[in-house]
Design a protein around this motif. Structure first.
Motif, PDB file in Angstrom:
ATOM      1  N   MET A   1      -0.529   7.832  19.864  1.00  0.00           N
ATOM      2  CA  MET A   1      -0.967   9.214  20.063  1.00  0.00           C
ATOM      3  C   MET A   1      -0.840   9.565  21.543  1.00  0.00           C
ATOM      4  SD  MET A   1      -4.588  10.966  19.121  1.00  0.00           S
ATOM      5  CE  MET A   1      -4.108  12.119  17.878  1.00  0.00           C
ATOM      6  N   GLU A   2      -0.456  10.783  21.776  1.00  0.00           N
ATOM      7  CA  GLU A   2      -0.239  11.268  23.135  1.00  0.00           C
ATOM      8  C   GLU A   2      -1.580  11.437  23.856  1.00  0.00           C
ATOM      9  OE1 GLU A   2       2.416  14.779  25.118  1.00  0.00           O
ATOM     10  OE2 GLU A   2       2.144  14.695  22.975  1.00  0.00           O
ATOM     11  N   THR A   3      -1.672  10.857  25.021  1.00  0.00           N
ATOM     12  CA  THR A   3      -2.889  10.948  25.811  1.00  0.00           C
ATOM     13  C   THR A   3      -2.748  12.049  26.844  1.00  0.00           C
ATOM     14  OG1 THR A   3      -3.230   8.581  25.564  1.00  0.00           O
ATOM     15  CG2 THR A   3      -4.461   9.673  27.309  1.00  0.00           C
ATOM     16  N   ILE A   4      -3.741  12.913  26.917  1.00  0.00           N
ATOM     17  CA  ILE A   4      -3.751  13.946  27.948  1.00  0.00           C
ATOM     18  C   ILE A   4      -4.483  13.367  29.148  1.00  0.00           C
ATOM     19  CG2 ILE A   4      -4.627  16.223  28.573  1.00  0.00           C
ATOM     20  CD1 ILE A   4      -4.129  17.070  25.686  1.00  0.00           C
ATOM     21  N   HIS A   5      -3.780  13.283  30.261  1.00  0.00           N
ATOM     22  CA  HIS A   5      -4.329  12.655  31.456  1.00  0.00           C
ATOM     23  C   HIS A   5      -5.034  13.643  32.374  1.00  0.00           C
ATOM     24  CE1 HIS A   5      -2.232   8.997  30.403  1.00  0.00           C
ATOM     25  NE2 HIS A   5      -1.130   9.691  30.251  1.00  0.00           N
ATOM     26  N   HIS A   6      -4.572  14.866  32.375  1.00  0.00           N
ATOM     27  CA  HIS A   6      -5.105  15.886  33.278  1.00  0.00           C
ATOM     28  C   HIS A   6      -5.332  17.172  32.500  1.00  0.00           C
ATOM     29  CE1 HIS A   6      -2.614  13.197  35.820  1.00  0.00           C
ATOM     30  NE2 HIS A   6      -3.654  13.287  36.619  1.00  0.00           N
ATOM     31  N   THR A   7      -6.019  18.074  33.118  1.00  0.00           N
ATOM     32  CA  THR A   7      -6.158  19.403  32.558  1.00  0.00           C
ATOM     33  C   THR A   7      -5.305  20.337  33.391  1.00  0.00           C
ATOM     34  OG1 THR A   7      -8.401  18.915  31.845  1.00  0.00           O
ATOM     35  CG2 THR A   7      -7.797  21.229  32.000  1.00  0.00           C
ATOM     36  N   TYR A   8      -4.410  21.043  32.707  1.00  0.00           N
ATOM     37  CA  TYR A   8      -3.521  21.973  33.390  1.00  0.00           C
ATOM     38  C   TYR A   8      -3.797  23.371  32.879  1.00  0.00           C
ATOM     39  CZ  TYR A   8      -1.013  17.730  34.567  1.00  0.00           C
ATOM     40  OH  TYR A   8      -0.688  16.486  35.029  1.00  0.00           O
ATOM     41  N   GLU A   9      -3.683  24.313  33.774  1.00  0.00           N
ATOM     42  CA  GLU A   9      -3.865  25.710  33.400  1.00  0.00           C
ATOM     43  C   GLU A   9      -2.665  26.170  32.568  1.00  0.00           C
ATOM     44  OE1 GLU A   9      -4.405  29.945  35.677  1.00  0.00           O
ATOM     45  OE2 GLU A   9      -5.175  28.130  36.625  1.00  0.00           O
ATOM     46  N   VAL A  10      -2.962  26.843  31.492  1.00  0.00           N
ATOM     47  CA  VAL A  10      -1.914  27.419  30.656  1.00  0.00           C
ATOM     48  C   VAL A  10      -1.550  28.778  31.250  1.00  0.00           C
ATOM     49  CG1 VAL A  10      -1.381  28.306  28.356  1.00  0.00           C
ATOM     50  CG2 VAL A  10      -2.710  26.187  28.604  1.00  0.00           C
ATOM     51  N   PRO A  11      -0.281  28.983  31.597  1.00  0.00           N
ATOM     52  CA  PRO A  11       0.092  30.246  32.229  1.00  0.00           C
ATOM     53  C   PRO A  11      -0.065  31.432  31.274  1.00  0.00           C
ATOM     54  CG  PRO A  11       2.058  28.927  31.767  1.00  0.00           C
ATOM     55  CD  PRO A  11       0.868  28.093  31.409  1.00  0.00           C
ATOM     56  N   GLU A  12      -0.549  32.513  31.797  1.00  0.00           N
ATOM     57  CA  GLU A  12      -0.637  33.776  31.057  1.00  0.00           C
ATOM     58  C   GLU A  12      -0.068  34.875  31.938  1.00  0.00           C
ATOM     59  OE1 GLU A  12      -1.228  34.472  27.971  1.00  0.00           O
ATOM     60  OE2 GLU A  12      -1.854  32.468  27.409  1.00  0.00           O
ATOM     61  N   PRO A  13       0.946  35.595  31.524  1.00  0.00           N
ATOM     62  CA  PRO A  13       1.602  35.433  30.229  1.00  0.00           C
ATOM     63  C   PRO A  13       2.257  34.059  30.127  1.00  0.00           C
ATOM     64  CG  PRO A  13       2.873  36.925  31.621  1.00  0.00           C
ATOM     65  CD  PRO A  13       1.602  36.613  32.345  1.00  0.00           C
ATOM     66  N   PHE A  14       2.481  33.617  28.902  1.00  0.00           N
ATOM     67  CA  PHE A  14       2.982  32.266  28.655  1.00  0.00           C
ATOM     68  C   PHE A  14       4.470  32.199  28.960  1.00  0.00           C
ATOM     69  CE2 PHE A  14       4.082  28.542  26.013  1.00  0.00           C
ATOM     70  CZ  PHE A  14       3.201  27.650  26.587  1.00  0.00           C
ATOM     71  N   LYS A  15       4.779  31.849  30.215  1.00  0.00           N
ATOM     72  CA  LYS A  15       6.148  31.764  30.682  1.00  0.00           C
ATOM     73  C   LYS A  15       6.333  30.488  31.487  1.00  0.00           C
ATOM     74  CE  LYS A  15       8.032  35.528  32.346  1.00  0.00           C
ATOM     75  NZ  LYS A  15       8.265  36.742  33.147  1.00  0.00           N
ATOM     76  N   TRP A  16       7.540  29.913  31.380  1.00  0.00           N
ATOM     77  CA  TRP A  16       7.919  28.746  32.161  1.00  0.00           C
ATOM     78  C   TRP A  16       7.988  29.150  33.624  1.00  0.00           C
ATOM     79  CZ3 TRP A  16      11.776  27.330  35.540  1.00  0.00           C
ATOM     80  CH2 TRP A  16      12.011  25.969  35.731  1.00  0.00           C
ATOM     81  N   ASP A  17       7.564  28.253  34.511  1.00  0.00           N
ATOM     82  CA  ASP A  17       7.745  28.469  35.946  1.00  0.00           C
ATOM     83  C   ASP A  17       8.169  27.149  36.573  1.00  0.00           C
ATOM     84  OD1 ASP A  17       5.412  26.914  36.810  1.00  0.00           O
ATOM     85  OD2 ASP A  17       4.186  28.620  36.171  1.00  0.00           O
ATOM     86  N   GLU A  18       8.434  27.181  37.860  1.00  0.00           N
ATOM     87  CA  GLU A  18       8.986  26.004  38.557  1.00  0.00           C
ATOM     88  C   GLU A  18       8.059  24.785  38.537  1.00  0.00           C
ATOM     89  OE1 GLU A  18      11.700  26.022  41.439  1.00  0.00           O
ATOM     90  OE2 GLU A  18      12.751  27.502  40.219  1.00  0.00           O
ATOM     91  N   SER A  19       6.776  24.986  38.280  1.00  0.00           N
ATOM     92  CA  SER A  19       5.856  23.838  38.229  1.00  0.00           C
ATOM     93  C   SER A  19       6.149  22.946  37.025  1.00  0.00           C
ATOM     94  CB  SER A  19       4.398  24.313  38.187  1.00  0.00           C
ATOM     95  OG  SER A  19       4.055  24.845  36.921  1.00  0.00           O
ATOM     96  N   PHE A  20       6.998  23.410  36.090  1.00  0.00           N
ATOM     97  CA  PHE A  20       7.354  22.632  34.901  1.00  0.00           C
ATOM     98  C   PHE A  20       8.710  21.943  35.037  1.00  0.00           C
ATOM     99  CE2 PHE A  20       4.369  25.821  33.378  1.00  0.00           C
ATOM    100  CZ  PHE A  20       3.481  25.027  32.658  1.00  0.00           C
ATOM    101  N   LYS A  21       9.334  22.024  36.200  1.00  0.00           N
ATOM    102  CA  LYS A  21      10.667  21.466  36.402  1.00  0.00           C
ATOM    103  C   LYS A  21      10.680  19.950  36.241  1.00  0.00           C
ATOM    104  CE  LYS A  21      14.109  23.488  39.153  1.00  0.00           C
ATOM    105  NZ  LYS A  21      14.676  23.854  40.426  1.00  0.00           N
ATOM    106  N   VAL A  22      11.637  19.472  35.415  1.00  0.00           N
ATOM    107  CA  VAL A  22      11.866  18.033  35.300  1.00  0.00           C
ATOM    108  C   VAL A  22      13.121  17.625  36.064  1.00  0.00           C
ATOM    109  CG1 VAL A  22      10.590  17.739  33.142  1.00  0.00           C
ATOM    110  CG2 VAL A  22      13.040  18.278  33.055  1.00  0.00           C
ATOM    111  N   PHE A  23      13.843  18.598  36.599  1.00  0.00           N
ATOM    112  CA  PHE A  23      15.002  18.405  37.467  1.00  0.00           C
ATOM    113  C   PHE A  23      16.259  17.911  36.741  1.00  0.00           C
ATOM    114  CE2 PHE A  23      11.234  18.131  40.167  1.00  0.00           C
ATOM    115  CZ  PHE A  23      11.489  19.202  41.005  1.00  0.00           C
ATOM    116  N   TYR A  24      16.337  18.194  35.453  1.00  0.00           N
ATOM    117  CA  TYR A  24      17.566  18.044  34.673  1.00  0.00           C
ATOM    118  C   TYR A  24      17.829  19.438  34.119  1.00  0.00           C
ATOM    119  CZ  TYR A  24      16.407  13.108  35.015  1.00  0.00           C
ATOM    120  OH  TYR A  24      16.078  11.854  35.492  1.00  0.00           O
TER     121      TYR A  24
END
Length: 131
Positions: A1-24
């Motif tokens: 089961m996936e473990t959540i290690h931290h609490t992250y703010e969910v963006p509103e409006p729900f849009k991808w931003d650079e903080s989600f970059k995995v660099f691929y």
């Protein structure tokens, strides 16, 4: 089961931003599509939007897992299990199931999965495209 290690703010409006970059580039683009898919479910609340989210997620997960497999990523099995669980949950949804709880679950899952689980593979599944 996936473990959540931290609490992250969910963006509103729900849009991808650079903080989600995995660099691929391909995976970042697909993550953007996932955000758009969840946003469409939240705004449209239709079976078509749910089916599209499933299709986009399934495509992305196959691509990401393929890239992990080609680079012998050590956490592939656990990562795939998390993907499979998400797909199972989404596949079982009907338009009538879309409510705030369902939407919050989808949003939280995506935000935490990228930042807790996907971030672990950065620089481990090939040379990143950019920094």
């Amino acid at each position: 089961m996936e473990t959540i290690h931290h609490t992250y703010e969910v963006p509103e409006p729900f849009k991808w931003d650079e903080s989600f970059k995995v660099f691929y580039k391909n995976l970042d683009s697909e993550h953007q599509d996932l955000f758009k898919g969840v946003f469409a479910v939240a705004t449209d609340k239709s079976q078509k939007a749910l089916d599209n989210l499933f299709k986009v997620a399934e495509h992305h997960f196959q691509d990401e897992e393929g890239q992990m497999g080609r680079h012998h990523y050590s956490n592939l099995k656990t990562h795939k299990a998390a993907h499979d669980k998400f797909l199972g949950q989404v596949k079982g949804l009907k338009a009538s199931d879309i409510n705030e709880n369902t939407l919050n679950w989808c949003k939280n899952w995506l935000v935490h999965h990228i930042k807790d689980v996907d971030f672990d593979y950065r620089e481990k599944i090939g040379t990143p495209d950019n920094h």
